[in-house]
Design an enzyme around this catalytic site. Structure first.
Site, short mmCIF file in Angstrom:
data_model
loop_
_atom_site.label_atom_id
_atom_site.label_comp_id
_atom_site.label_asym_id
_atom_site.label_seq_id
_atom_site.Cartn_x
_atom_site.Cartn_y
_atom_site.Cartn_z
N CYS A 2 25.89 18.79 -39.58
CA CYS A 2 26.95 19.50 -40.27
C CYS A 2 26.52 20.96 -40.42
O CYS A 2 25.34 21.28 -40.54
CB CYS A 2 27.27 18.98 -41.66
SG CYS A 2 27.82 17.27 -41.67
N ARG A 27 26.35 21.95 -34.63
CA ARG A 27 25.73 21.05 -35.60
C ARG A 27 26.56 19.81 -35.89
O ARG A 27 26.12 18.90 -36.59
CB ARG A 27 25.49 21.81 -36.92
CG ARG A 27 24.59 23.01 -36.78
CD ARG A 27 24.47 23.72 -38.10
NE ARG A 27 23.69 22.94 -39.04
CZ ARG A 27 22.38 23.02 -39.18
NH1 ARG A 27 21.69 23.85 -38.43
NH2 ARG A 27 21.75 22.28 -40.08
N TRP A 74 29.44 16.42 -38.84
CA TRP A 74 28.91 15.34 -38.02
C TRP A 74 28.92 14.13 -38.93
O TRP A 74 28.16 14.04 -39.89
CB TRP A 74 27.50 15.67 -37.55
CG TRP A 74 26.96 14.70 -36.55
CD1 TRP A 74 27.20 14.69 -35.20
CD2 TRP A 74 26.07 13.60 -36.79
NE1 TRP A 74 26.52 13.65 -34.61
CE2 TRP A 74 25.83 12.97 -35.55
CE3 TRP A 74 25.46 13.08 -37.94
CZ2 TRP A 74 25.01 11.86 -35.41
CZ3 TRP A 74 24.65 11.97 -37.80
CH2 TRP A 74 24.42 11.37 -36.55
N ASN A 100 25.92 19.81 -46.38
CA ASN A 100 25.16 19.37 -45.21
C ASN A 100 24.01 18.53 -45.74
O ASN A 100 23.20 19.03 -46.52
CB ASN A 100 24.63 20.58 -44.44
CG ASN A 100 23.64 20.18 -43.36
OD1 ASN A 100 23.75 19.11 -42.78
ND2 ASN A 100 22.67 21.04 -43.08
N GLY A 101 23.95 17.26 -45.33
CA GLY A 101 22.86 16.39 -45.80
C GLY A 101 23.39 15.01 -46.09
O GLY A 101 24.48 14.63 -45.66
N GLU A 472 12.11 13.35 -19.79
CA GLU A 472 12.99 14.45 -20.17
C GLU A 472 14.20 14.54 -19.23
O GLU A 472 15.32 14.78 -19.67
CB GLU A 472 12.20 15.78 -20.20
CG GLU A 472 13.02 17.02 -20.54
CD GLU A 472 13.72 16.98 -21.89
OE1 GLU A 472 13.50 16.05 -22.67
OE2 GLU A 472 14.54 17.87 -22.13
N LYS A 476 17.99 14.22 -20.55
CA LYS A 476 18.95 15.32 -20.32
C LYS A 476 20.20 14.80 -19.64
O LYS A 476 21.31 15.11 -20.03
CB LYS A 476 18.25 16.37 -19.45
CG LYS A 476 18.66 17.77 -19.60
CD LYS A 476 17.98 18.51 -20.72
CE LYS A 476 18.04 17.82 -22.04
NZ LYS A 476 17.24 18.33 -23.09
N GLU A 479 22.40 12.38 -21.94
CA GLU A 479 23.06 12.95 -23.12
C GLU A 479 24.25 13.83 -22.75
O GLU A 479 25.21 13.90 -23.50
CB GLU A 479 22.09 13.68 -24.04
CG GLU A 479 21.60 15.01 -23.55
CD GLU A 479 20.66 15.69 -24.53
OE1 GLU A 479 20.97 15.77 -25.73
OE2 GLU A 479 19.59 16.17 -24.10
N HIS A 495 7.89 -4.28 -12.41
CA HIS A 495 7.60 -5.30 -13.42
C HIS A 495 8.85 -5.73 -14.18
O HIS A 495 8.76 -6.16 -15.33
CB HIS A 495 6.52 -4.79 -14.39
CG HIS A 495 5.20 -4.58 -13.70
ND1 HIS A 495 4.43 -5.63 -13.25
CD2 HIS A 495 4.56 -3.45 -13.34
CE1 HIS A 495 3.34 -5.15 -12.67
NE2 HIS A 495 3.40 -3.82 -12.70
N LYS A 598 23.08 19.17 -32.98
CA LYS A 598 21.84 19.85 -32.57
C LYS A 598 20.68 19.59 -33.54
O LYS A 598 19.59 19.27 -33.11
CB LYS A 598 22.10 21.34 -32.45
CG LYS A 598 20.87 22.10 -31.98
CD LYS A 598 21.08 22.71 -30.64
CE LYS A 598 19.83 23.32 -30.08
NZ LYS A 598 19.42 22.60 -28.86
C1 F6R Z 1 17.81 16.69 -26.51
C2 F6R Z 1 17.52 17.33 -27.79
C3 F6R Z 1 16.98 16.48 -28.87
C4 F6R Z 1 15.96 17.28 -29.71
C5 F6R Z 1 15.53 16.44 -30.92
C6 F6R Z 1 14.49 17.15 -31.75
O1 F6R Z 1 18.31 17.61 -25.60
O2 F6R Z 1 17.76 18.48 -27.97
O3 F6R Z 1 16.42 15.30 -28.38
O4 F6R Z 1 14.87 17.60 -28.91
O5 F6R Z 1 16.65 16.15 -31.71
O6 F6R Z 1 15.00 18.35 -32.26
P1 F6R Z 1 14.05 19.49 -32.80
O7 F6R Z 1 13.29 20.00 -31.65
O8 F6R Z 1 14.98 20.49 -33.40
O9 F6R Z 1 13.14 18.84 -33.82
#
Ligand code: F6R
Length: 603
Positions: A2, A27, A74, A100-101, A472, A476, A479, A495, A598
């Site tokens: 949020c 967010r 969110w 937010n929270g 990774e 990527k 998502e 396996h 994010k």
């Molecule tokens: C994926 C992504 C998330 C963040 C994760 C940690 O693209 O961005 O997996 O890496 O939520 O976020 P931070 O780095 O802000 O602690």
């Protein structure tokens, strides 16, 4: 999650707040809303869906006001709907709140208030804050906020308007970020700096249990003892451009393209932690979430190789926080976080500190909770990262971790000065190699990606550090493209998972180690013989698919030569471009993938 914003000043508040919300939409984007003063009191306008829905609605209205608060959601408690959107009002319309929270004891508080005759409109935890504020409000803002905060359990950053105080609004926080921006035409609250950058680069960072009272010309700060605080204003170095798309169709592509510059700036600014004596420790634990965790998995290989440290573990922060880890004052816990606000990583840091471990944070956002609370902090110089899927911050984390590993290896006597110098030169050479991949391989990756949009499942494999980057690549892709994907260590597929391979299943194989090239090619052959097609990516990919059973099924994208330990920085660029173009070909909302936000400030 949020995003919250508030403004009071001489400009028309609605466009200022909406523009701020646009910068905070990363967010959360389940709904958006604003509360403003009109002559007959506080007016709330809110809509389920993207901010654009709210904007459409606002464009049909004429609102004159010079202050207000806004929210982009969110959803956690209560489905995305108009009524569950913020701002929430008390039932007598005296107080409006954006939150937010998460309020953990909201059910108990709600029950108590309902017994006293308070009617609730929504299913959210946040509404309880508005109702509680209204219940206690006696004209004294500070007293009300202190009483409310004392009764709330959980995390919150709040913006609060009171019906009889049109010349001010207030903010308070615990465990969620909140900055106060001060500009020539007025003052702001916001969850993050980019929301105010168009107006000012002067900000105050609000600490937990501090209250800010904002007027048009001034901001006053108080603690919960009602004492006035003398906080110092800080100047943010992030530029306004960094929070704009700059002609790119998506922030993600812009941020991918920014990586040579980000790496150069990060490498130039990393000061190895000189005052941290690694020889005092016998264990390193690296902990983080999501992509930051994947950076940690890569770093484990680098630390093991360069420092030969007796014990190096990498743990998901969400697991580490609950596992009663065997750590003590001889353990160095390295936390990795772009936002510096991820709830699980904060909790992992606090768990480590409670056991006397020493904490070193690698963080992108200046003044964030982790940056402030960790014993040592190294910043990545990635600038604001707006796309929900991380790219440039991940790359910056990698180079910081390599630099720390070289510094520790040297300090521990595991690397000679000559080796250390050579490794440092290799790190310094990375930005040019990244630039070459972006220049030379974008089109090729785009073309390959265009053949993958119908894929139901894509697997990523690699061995050793290539496995870390397979993790990774897979994250990527899934998502942003919504294609199912998993990453495996090359030797593991057989396996169990190999039973999922069908005709034309795509397997992306990463290969940057001469030593392991033959091994990964055997794994490629095993899946090709079961109908899969393989995309081989890495510095070894140039060697061609001479061992492959079916060369029609094998495509290669060769990356520049590089020390395998630092190859994640190159492989990831190709994988980011691949994922980006798969999602772009599917016409998806790349910067705001569904269900994500994010900053994950909830558990
Ligand atoms: C994926 C992504 C998330 C963040 C994760 C940690 O693209 O961005 O997996 O890496 O939520 O976020 P931070 O780095 O802000 O602690």
């Amino acid at each position: 999650m949020c995003g919250i914003i508030g403004y009071i000043g001489s400009e028309s508040a609605v466009p200022v707040i909406v523009a701020g919300l646009r910068k905070l939409e990363y967010r959360g984007y389940d709904s958006a809303g604003i509360a403003v003063y009109e002559q007959d009191g506080i007016k709330v306008i809110k809509r389920k869906g993207r901010l654009a829905e709210l904007e459409r609605h606002l464009s049909e209205m004429t609102i004159k006001c010079s202050s207000g608060i806004g929210h982009t959601r969110w959803a956690t408690h209560g489905e995305p709907s108009d009524v569950n959107s913020h701002p929430h009002m008390g039932s007598s319309n005296k107080v409006a709140v954006v939150h937010n929270g998460i309020i953990e004891n909201y059910k108990q508080l709600k029950e108590r208030l309902e017994k006293k005759g308070v009617d609730f409109a929504s299913q959210t935890d946040s509404e309880v804050i508005a109702q509680l504020c209204e219940y206690y409000y006696n004209g004294d803002v500070l007293e009300t906020l202190i009483k409310v905060s004392e009764r709330l359990e959980g995390s919150y950053a709040l913006g609060i308007m009171f019906h009889d105080k049109p010349d001010m609004f207030a903010a308070v926080k615990k465990d969620n970020p909140l900055i106060i921006g001060v500009s020539e035409h007025g003052n702001f609250i916001a969850s993050d700096v980019p929301a105010v950058l168009n107006h000012t680069n002067k900000v105050y960072y609000l600490n937990d249990k501090e209250i800010a009272v904002l007027y048009k010309e001034r901001v006053e700060f108080f603690n919960f003892d009602r004492e006035r605080l003398d906080k110092s204003v800080e100047t943010v170095t992030w530029s306004m451009d960094s929070a704009e798309k700059g002609g790119y169709p998506h922030f993600m592509l812009k941020e991918i393209m920014e990586q040579p510059k980000v790496l150069r700036e990060t490498i130039a600014s990393v000061k190895a932690v000189d005052n941290l004596d690694i020889s005092c420790y016998n264990k390193i634990v690296i902990t983080a979430c999501g992509s930051a965790y994947n950076a940690g998995v890569a770093a484990k290989y680098v630390f093991e190789s360069l420092c030969r440290f007796p014990s190096i573990e990498v743990e998901l922060a969400s697991e580490f926080r609950y596992k009663d880890a065997v750590i003590d004052e001889k353990t160095l816990v390295i936390l990795i976080s772009q936002s510096g606000e991820t709830a699980d990583t904060i909790a992992a840091m606090r768990e480590a500190k409670s056991k006397n471990a020493v904490t070193l944070a690698v963080v992108n956002v200046v003044g964030s909770a982790i940056a402030k609370e960790a014993d040592y902090c190294i910043y990545t110089a990635a600038g604001p990262e707006i796309a929900v899927a991380t790219t440039k911050a991940f790359s910056a984390q990698l180079v910081v971790l390599y630099t720390i590993a070289v510094a520790f290896g040297t300090k521990l006597g595991k690397l000679s000065d000559v080796e250390s110098k050579l490794l440092t030169e290799e790190i310094v050479a990375l930005p040019e190699k990244v630039a070459a991949i972006l220049d030379d391989l974008e089109y090729e990756l785009q073309k390959y990606a265009s053949t993958c949009i119908g894929c139901k499942s894509i697997f990523f494999i690699g061995r050793n550090i290539d496995y870390a980057i397979a993790l990774e690549g897979s994250l990527k892709l899934k998502e942003i493209s919504y294609i199912h994907s998993e990453a495996y260590a090359g030797g593991e597929l057989k396996h169990g998972t190999i039973s999922l391979i069908e005709d034309n299943t795509l397997v992306v194989a990463i290969s940057n180690s001469e030593r392991l090239y033959g091994k990964i090619m055997s794994n490629a052959e095993q899946v090709i013989s079961r109908g899969a097609k393989v995309l081989l990516i890495g510095s070894c990919a140039g060697q061609g698919g001479d061992n492959a059973q079916d060369s029609d099924k094998l495509s290669s994208i060769a990356l520049p030569e590089c020390n395998p330990l630092f190859s994640p920085s190159l492989s990831v660029i190709a994988l980011q471009l691949f994922s980006y173009y798969v999602a772009a070909n599917k016409g998806l909302d790349i910067d705001k993938p569904r269900n994500l936000a994010k900053s994950v400030t909830v558990e």
